[in-house]
Design a protein around this motif. Structure first.
Motif, PDB file in Angstrom:
ATOM      1  N   ARG A  26       0.808  -1.220   0.000  1.00  0.00           N
ATOM      2  CA  ARG A  26       0.000   0.000   0.000  1.00  0.00           C
ATOM      3  C   ARG A  26       0.839   1.268   0.000  1.00  0.00           C
ATOM      4  NH1 ARG A  26      -3.517   1.498   5.307  1.00  0.00           N
ATOM      5  NH2 ARG A  26      -3.966   3.647   4.777  1.00  0.00           N
ATOM      6  N   TRP A  27       1.788   1.380   0.906  1.00  0.00           N
ATOM      7  CA  TRP A  27       2.524   2.635   1.060  1.00  0.00           C
ATOM      8  C   TRP A  27       3.480   2.880  -0.095  1.00  0.00           C
ATOM      9  CZ3 TRP A  27      -0.090   5.737   3.649  1.00  0.00           C
ATOM     10  CH2 TRP A  27      -0.781   5.348   4.794  1.00  0.00           C
ATOM     11  N   GLY A  39       5.763  15.491  -8.276  1.00  0.00           N
ATOM     12  CA  GLY A  39       7.183  15.763  -8.447  1.00  0.00           C
ATOM     13  C   GLY A  39       7.921  15.694  -7.121  1.00  0.00           C
ATOM     14  N   MET A  40       9.033  16.399  -7.044  1.00  0.00           N
ATOM     15  CA  MET A  40       9.863  16.382  -5.847  1.00  0.00           C
ATOM     16  C   MET A  40       9.069  16.869  -4.636  1.00  0.00           C
ATOM     17  SD  MET A  40      13.469  18.358  -5.167  1.00  0.00           S
ATOM     18  CE  MET A  40      14.316  17.493  -6.478  1.00  0.00           C
ATOM     19  N   MET A  41       9.222  16.128  -3.526  1.00  0.00           N
ATOM     20  CA  MET A  41       8.520  16.488  -2.294  1.00  0.00           C
ATOM     21  C   MET A  41       9.451  16.330  -1.107  1.00  0.00           C
ATOM     22  SD  MET A  41       4.797  14.688  -2.852  1.00  0.00           S
ATOM     23  CE  MET A  41       3.959  15.560  -1.527  1.00  0.00           C
ATOM     24  N   ARG A  42       9.218  17.142  -0.102  1.00  0.00           N
ATOM     25  CA  ARG A  42       9.943  17.007   1.152  1.00  0.00           C
ATOM     26  C   ARG A  42       9.275  15.918   1.979  1.00  0.00           C
ATOM     27  NH1 ARG A  42      11.265  22.909   3.401  1.00  0.00           N
ATOM     28  NH2 ARG A  42      12.567  21.649   4.786  1.00  0.00           N
ATOM     29  N   PHE A  43      10.031  15.388   2.939  1.00  0.00           N
ATOM     30  CA  PHE A  43       9.545  14.299   3.780  1.00  0.00           C
ATOM     31  C   PHE A  43       8.201  14.644   4.425  1.00  0.00           C
ATOM     32  CE2 PHE A  43       9.111  11.901   7.662  1.00  0.00           C
ATOM     33  CZ  PHE A  43       9.497  10.624   7.301  1.00  0.00           C
ATOM     34  N   ASN A  44       8.129  15.803   5.082  1.00  0.00           N
ATOM     35  CA  ASN A  44       6.894  16.172   5.788  1.00  0.00           C
ATOM     36  C   ASN A  44       5.732  16.444   4.843  1.00  0.00           C
ATOM     37  OD1 ASN A  44       7.684  15.795   8.459  1.00  0.00           O
ATOM     38  ND2 ASN A  44       8.697  17.803   8.515  1.00  0.00           N
ATOM     39  N   GLU A  45       6.023  16.903   3.621  1.00  0.00           N
ATOM     40  CA  GLU A  45       4.961  17.059   2.625  1.00  0.00           C
ATOM     41  C   GLU A  45       4.348  15.699   2.296  1.00  0.00           C
ATOM     42  OE1 GLU A  45       5.778  20.394  -0.607  1.00  0.00           O
ATOM     43  OE2 GLU A  45       7.546  19.119  -0.304  1.00  0.00           O
ATOM     44  N   HIS A  49       0.588  14.537   3.090  1.00  0.00           N
ATOM     45  CA  HIS A  49      -0.199  14.190   1.907  1.00  0.00           C
ATOM     46  C   HIS A  49      -0.778  12.778   2.004  1.00  0.00           C
ATOM     47  CE1 HIS A  49      -1.414  14.273  -2.302  1.00  0.00           C
ATOM     48  NE2 HIS A  49      -0.810  13.118  -2.478  1.00  0.00           N
ATOM     49  N   LEU A  50       0.019  11.857   2.525  1.00  0.00           N
ATOM     50  CA  LEU A  50      -0.393  10.450   2.561  1.00  0.00           C
ATOM     51  C   LEU A  50      -1.082  10.046   3.865  1.00  0.00           C
ATOM     52  CD1 LEU A  50       2.791   8.859   0.954  1.00  0.00           C
ATOM     53  CD2 LEU A  50       0.592   9.324  -0.147  1.00  0.00           C
ATOM     54  N   GLY A  51      -0.887  10.821   4.928  1.00  0.00           N
ATOM     55  CA  GLY A  51      -1.447  10.423   6.218  1.00  0.00           C
ATOM     56  C   GLY A  51      -0.762   9.177   6.748  1.00  0.00           C
ATOM     57  N   ILE A  52       0.540   9.128   6.630  1.00  0.00           N
ATOM     58  CA  ILE A  52       1.351   7.972   6.997  1.00  0.00           C
ATOM     59  C   ILE A  52       2.190   8.329   8.221  1.00  0.00           C
ATOM     60  CG2 ILE A  52       3.169   8.716   5.389  1.00  0.00           C
ATOM     61  CD1 ILE A  52       3.836   5.824   4.806  1.00  0.00           C
ATOM     62  N   THR A  53       2.545   7.342   9.011  1.00  0.00           N
ATOM     63  CA  THR A  53       3.394   7.621  10.168  1.00  0.00           C
ATOM     64  C   THR A  53       4.829   7.896   9.701  1.00  0.00           C
ATOM     65  OG1 THR A  53       4.073   5.314  10.518  1.00  0.00           O
ATOM     66  CG2 THR A  53       2.034   6.063  11.637  1.00  0.00           C
ATOM     67  N   GLN A  54       5.561   8.600  10.520  1.00  0.00           N
ATOM     68  CA  GLN A  54       6.952   8.928  10.191  1.00  0.00           C
ATOM     69  C   GLN A  54       7.773   7.661  10.022  1.00  0.00           C
ATOM     70  OE1 GLN A  54       8.632  12.128  12.424  1.00  0.00           O
ATOM     71  NE2 GLN A  54      10.721  11.393  12.150  1.00  0.00           N
ATOM     72  N   ARG A  55       7.581   6.715  10.906  1.00  0.00           N
ATOM     73  CA  ARG A  55       8.341   5.463  10.844  1.00  0.00           C
ATOM     74  C   ARG A  55       8.062   4.692   9.551  1.00  0.00           C
ATOM     75  NH1 ARG A  55       7.405   0.021  12.574  1.00  0.00           N
ATOM     76  NH2 ARG A  55       9.336  -0.995  13.152  1.00  0.00           N
ATOM     77  N   MET A  56       6.785   4.581   9.189  1.00  0.00           N
ATOM     78  CA  MET A  56       6.431   3.832   7.980  1.00  0.00           C
ATOM     79  C   MET A  56       6.915   4.548   6.723  1.00  0.00           C
ATOM     80  SD  MET A  56       5.266   1.136   6.654  1.00  0.00           S
ATOM     81  CE  MET A  56       4.496   0.318   8.007  1.00  0.00           C
ATOM     82  N   LEU A  61      10.412   4.836   2.085  1.00  0.00           N
ATOM     83  CA  LEU A  61      11.321   5.608   1.244  1.00  0.00           C
ATOM     84  C   LEU A  61      12.691   4.950   1.157  1.00  0.00           C
ATOM     85  CD1 LEU A  61      10.337   9.197   2.365  1.00  0.00           C
ATOM     86  CD2 LEU A  61      10.077   8.243   0.053  1.00  0.00           C
ATOM     87  N   ARG A  62      13.164   4.415   2.261  1.00  0.00           N
ATOM     88  CA  ARG A  62      14.466   3.744   2.269  1.00  0.00           C
ATOM     89  C   ARG A  62      14.455   2.544   1.322  1.00  0.00           C
ATOM     90  NH1 ARG A  62      18.623   4.139   5.904  1.00  0.00           N
ATOM     91  NH2 ARG A  62      17.212   5.332   7.206  1.00  0.00           N
ATOM     92  N   GLU A  63      13.399   1.751   1.353  1.00  0.00           N
ATOM     93  CA  GLU A  63      13.311   0.578   0.475  1.00  0.00           C
ATOM     94  C   GLU A  63      13.175   0.992  -0.992  1.00  0.00           C
ATOM     95  OE1 GLU A  63      13.758  -2.677   1.158  1.00  0.00           O
ATOM     96  OE2 GLU A  63      14.332  -1.999   3.151  1.00  0.00           O
ATOM     97  N   LEU A  64      12.398   2.030  -1.256  1.00  0.00           N
ATOM     98  CA  LEU A  64      12.253   2.504  -2.634  1.00  0.00           C
ATOM     99  C   LEU A  64      13.570   3.080  -3.152  1.00  0.00           C
ATOM    100  CD1 LEU A  64       8.713   4.131  -2.438  1.00  0.00           C
ATOM    101  CD2 LEU A  64       9.335   2.011  -3.639  1.00  0.00           C
ATOM    102  N   GLU A  65      14.308   3.734  -2.263  1.00  0.00           N
ATOM    103  CA  GLU A  65      15.629   4.238  -2.633  1.00  0.00           C
ATOM    104  C   GLU A  65      16.579   3.072  -2.901  1.00  0.00           C
ATOM    105  OE1 GLU A  65      19.024   7.334  -0.938  1.00  0.00           O
ATOM    106  OE2 GLU A  65      17.444   6.633   0.417  1.00  0.00           O
ATOM    107  N   ARG A  66      16.517   2.063  -2.067  1.00  0.00           N
ATOM    108  CA  ARG A  66      17.365   0.878  -2.234  1.00  0.00           C
ATOM    109  C   ARG A  66      17.122   0.207  -3.581  1.00  0.00           C
ATOM    110  NH1 ARG A  66      16.750  -4.845  -0.332  1.00  0.00           N
ATOM    111  NH2 ARG A  66      18.863  -5.678  -0.345  1.00  0.00           N
TER     112      ARG A  66
END
Length: 124
Positions: A26-27, A39-45, A49-56, A61-66
């Motif tokens: 989902r995430w 386009g480009m977004m900051r972490f807090n944006e 926008h998604l209503g997601i927890t900081q941890r998730m 993002l780390r996995e998508l970057e990987r």
């Protein structure tokens, strides 16, 4: 030499399993759609926008970057600014994700009706 196409699964399915189970979550899908559309977004944006927890969000993002789908850029400012955007690979993955999202939106009423019908036939 054996055919390793998806239809003949052995190696392809094994390798694809980990990738698909994660980027199909989902995430990951919602992050890719957000970055693809905005386009480009900051972490807090992204977080707002998604209503997601900081941890998730951090984990996603780390996995998508990987996987090479998201690029993380840290700016040397106070406070530090971190931007996220899709890589070329991530942009190419946006097409099938958008298609999946469009399909879901188009069929939401049918899915809701099927769920209601199933739930009526199978009460807890």
């Amino acid at each position: 030499m054996k055919d390793h196409t998806i239809g003949h699964c052995p190696m392809a399915c094994e390798k694809l399993n980990g990738f698909m189970s994660r980027v199909g979550d989902r995430w990951s899908v919602l992050v890719i759609l957000a970055l693809d559309g905005m386009g480009m977004m900051r972490f807090n944006e992204l977080k707002r926008h998604l209503g997601i927890t900081q941890r998730m969000l951090s984990r996603t993002l780390r996995e998508l970057e990987r996987d090479g789908l998201v690029r993380r850029t840290v700016h040397d400012t106070v406070p530090p600014r971190v931007d996220y955007e899709l890589t070329a690979l991530g942009e190419s993955f946006g097409d099938p994700i958008r298609y999946l999202g469009d399909w879901g939106l188009k069929h939401l009423e049918q899915i809701d009706a099927a769920r209601a019908d199933f739930d009526a036939k199978h009460p807890d």
